[in-house]
Design a protein around this motif. Structure first.
Motif, mmCIF file in Angstrom:
data_model
loop_
_atom_site.group_PDB
_atom_site.id
_atom_site.type_symbol
_atom_site.label_atom_id
_atom_site.label_comp_id
_atom_site.label_asym_id
_atom_site.label_seq_id
_atom_site.Cartn_x
_atom_site.Cartn_y
_atom_site.Cartn_z
ATOM 1 N N THR A 245 0.827 -1.219 0.000
ATOM 2 C CA THR A 245 0.000 0.000 0.000
ATOM 3 C C THR A 245 0.856 1.262 0.000
ATOM 4 O OG1 THR A 245 -0.120 -0.114 2.427
ATOM 5 C CG2 THR A 245 -1.906 -1.145 1.181
ATOM 6 N N ASP A 246 2.153 1.104 0.155
ATOM 7 C CA ASP A 246 3.065 2.251 0.135
ATOM 8 C C ASP A 246 3.243 2.705 -1.309
ATOM 9 O OD1 ASP A 246 5.287 3.967 0.025
ATOM 10 O OD2 ASP A 246 6.215 3.040 1.766
ATOM 11 N N PHE A 247 2.730 3.899 -1.645
ATOM 12 C CA PHE A 247 2.750 4.374 -3.029
ATOM 13 C C PHE A 247 4.169 4.456 -3.578
ATOM 14 C CE2 PHE A 247 3.004 7.874 -6.115
ATOM 15 C CZ PHE A 247 2.130 7.395 -7.080
ATOM 16 N N ASN A 248 5.095 4.989 -2.796
ATOM 17 C CA ASN A 248 6.474 5.135 -3.257
ATOM 18 C C ASN A 248 7.114 3.778 -3.557
ATOM 19 O OD1 ASN A 248 6.427 7.950 -3.053
ATOM 20 N ND2 ASN A 248 7.087 7.910 -0.906
#
Length: 519
Positions: A245-248
């Motif tokens: 879920t971490d966009f980066n």
């Protein structure tokens, strides 16, 4: 240019023979060993063949529970006739992938021919036939090999609809079936179809009658899959591997799939998904792919945007899980073959006279040399690499143990963990009707198979001295008899060596022993 137009059928037959040979030679022994996922798929097919039920006793399921990851069942059903013909063995399990891989080469020829011309079609088929990425997954029993095959066939029929709009319906059927091949297809196929509709909305609107029925048919096949996908069973695999879920991190992992390191030099870090010193693509394809992508911009046909769409979307499903996965991105292999074939065609057509012949010869020499080097590494070097991850000699150990007179066989959970449970019914060729009665379920730690029992020796207060034990003994560790030997020693037992198999590197990973209590 090689006068390909004069004998296209002959060239295609030669390419298909080459493709099949690269995928079937030493298929039963290379890769050197047999993995648990392969055994699970094969035993499910074997169970369907004899009982019309999967290994859990479910009648003709759409999804197979397997090791509690609920796999799409299409591949297992396709395995059934091959298991019937060749039997429940390593070759019989892997031949399905070899046939599907070769069929994909044939389909890519027609797809590239439809998009460009016959010369590009033949060269695209040749590139896919010799592509390390595609060859490797055509030689192991992983269901993902079915995705590029059905996807390319679906896309080919879509392009055929420009001449005969009725093909839209058949294309939609195959696109929807493609989703039932592998986890990543659940994301990739719908996204691709949205992009395809945006590119060809005029064509779809012009033939809206066929478009309407294509949409209806697709929905009827897609919606049940979507409902299942959102269920606890459908999310089982995603929950196991974990969705990021971490966009980066997602963005970083997305771009990892375009890195030269992944594509051309090192490949997937998993030793089961490549061979050492060889990535998925050949390094000589770097200029071909760059040139091909640039030259495509000059093409006036809208089909070029389909290829760019394919390229942009292919890493998306994998990026939500991990970087550099050759399995989750196998659907892109035909695209790299097509772009490479297109680039070679453009290069040769640029030259005239004697220079055309020279360039053609040089390109052919480079292709042949790289194929020769790859084949040498795959056939003569790869069998020595990573025999541990392919569980080399485990099958022989299980088969030998099953032939003994011992009424009880304890399989230590240290032998590649409890997930190796499926190796027992596979290598003993246990009748599925008998196996069903045991109610084996790894999710519930129910691993008793009558004579065979999978147990954690560390958790047992006392050990049965009447049983034969299958133990793990890593010859590469400082513990001569491995962790299992250490456990027996600590619990006050001594072992009597019965038999073991050493792998091609003369390493003993598994051994059969009987035990007795020390006095």
């Amino acid at each position: 240019m090689l006068k390909l137009e004069k004998h296209p059928s002959l060239y295609l037959i030669i390419i298909l023979i080459l493709s099949f040979l690269l995928r079937i030679i030493f298929l039963g022994t290379i890769p050197n060993g047999f993995f648990t996922d392969e055994a699970s798929n094969a035993y499910d097919a074997y169970s369907i063949l004899h009982t019309l039920k999967d290994q859990y006793g479910e009648f003709l399921p759409w999804y197979f529970k397997s090791a509690n990851d609920y796999r799409e069942g299409l591949y297992m059903y396709l395995m059934v006739p091959f298991v019937k013909i060749f039997g429940l063995n390593t070759f019989g399990a892997r031949i399905t992938s070899a046939v599907i891989g070769t069929l994909t080469v044939f389909i890519v020829y027609h797809l590239a021919k439809e998009i460009f011309n016959q010369r590009v079609g033949l060269l695209s088929a040749l590139f896919l036939a010799i592509l390390p990425w595609h060859i490797h997954f055509s030689r192991i029993t992983f269901r993902v090999i079915l995705l590029p095959c059905l996807f390319c066939l679906s896309l080919f029929l879509f392009f055929k609809s420009f001449k005969h709009p009725k093909w839209l319906i058949f294309s939609s059927v195959l696109f929807s079936i493609s989703i039932y091949t592998y986890n990543s297809a659940r994301v990739f196929i719908p996204l691709f179809l949205l992009g395809l509709a945006a590119i060809y909305w005029e064509h779809l609107w012009k033939h809206r009658y066929y478009t309407f029925w294509a949409l209806i048919v697709f929905s009827l096949l897609f919606i049940p899959q979507l409902i299942y996908q959102l269920s606890p069973e459908g999310m089982a695999r995603a929950n196991t591997v974990g969705i990021q879920t971490d966009f980066n991190k997602i963005v970083s992992d997305y771009f990892s799939y375009f890195s030269p390191k992944f594509l051309f030099f090192e490949g997937d870090p998993s030793p089961r998904h490549k061979i050492n010193n060889v990535a998925g693509l050949y390094s000589f394809q770097i200029p071909l792919l760059l040139l091909g992508l640039l030259l495509l911009l000059k093409e006036k046909t809208s089909s070029k945007w389909v290829l760019y769409l394919w390229l942009i979307l292919y890493p998306i499903p994998a990026a939500f899980i991990s970087p550099e996965s050759a399995v989750r991105t196998l659907a892109v292999t035909p695209l790299f073959a097509i772009i490479s074939g297109y680039a070679v065609t453009q290069i040769i057509e640029f030259f005239k006279g004697i220079w055309k012949q020279i360039v053609t010869f040089l390109l052919a020499a480079v292709i042949f040399a790289n194929l020769l080097i790859y084949s040498q590494r795959y056939i003569f070097e790869y069998p020595y690499w990573h025999t541990d991850v392919w569980l080399s000699t485990l099958g022989e150990t299980i088969s030998y143990a099953d032939q003994t007179s011992n009424e009880c066989i304890i399989y230590s959970s240290n032998v590649y963990g409890t997930y190796a449970y499926i190796m027992i019914p596979f290598f003993t060729q246990m009748p599925p009707s008998q196996y069903h009665q045991f109610g084996v379920d790894i999710a519930e730690s129910k691993l008793d198979m009558g004579r065979w029992k999978i147990q954690d020796l560390e958790q047992l207060e006392t050990l049965n001295t009447d049983c034969l034990y299958v133990l793990y003994g890593d010859g590469n560790t400082d513990i001569p008899l491995g962790k299992d030997g250490e456990i027996l020693e600590r619990k006050g037992y001594r072992e009597k060596f019965i038999h073991s198999f050493k792998d091609i590197n003369n390493v003993q990973y598994y051994r059969l022993v009987e035990i007795e209590k020390k006095s």
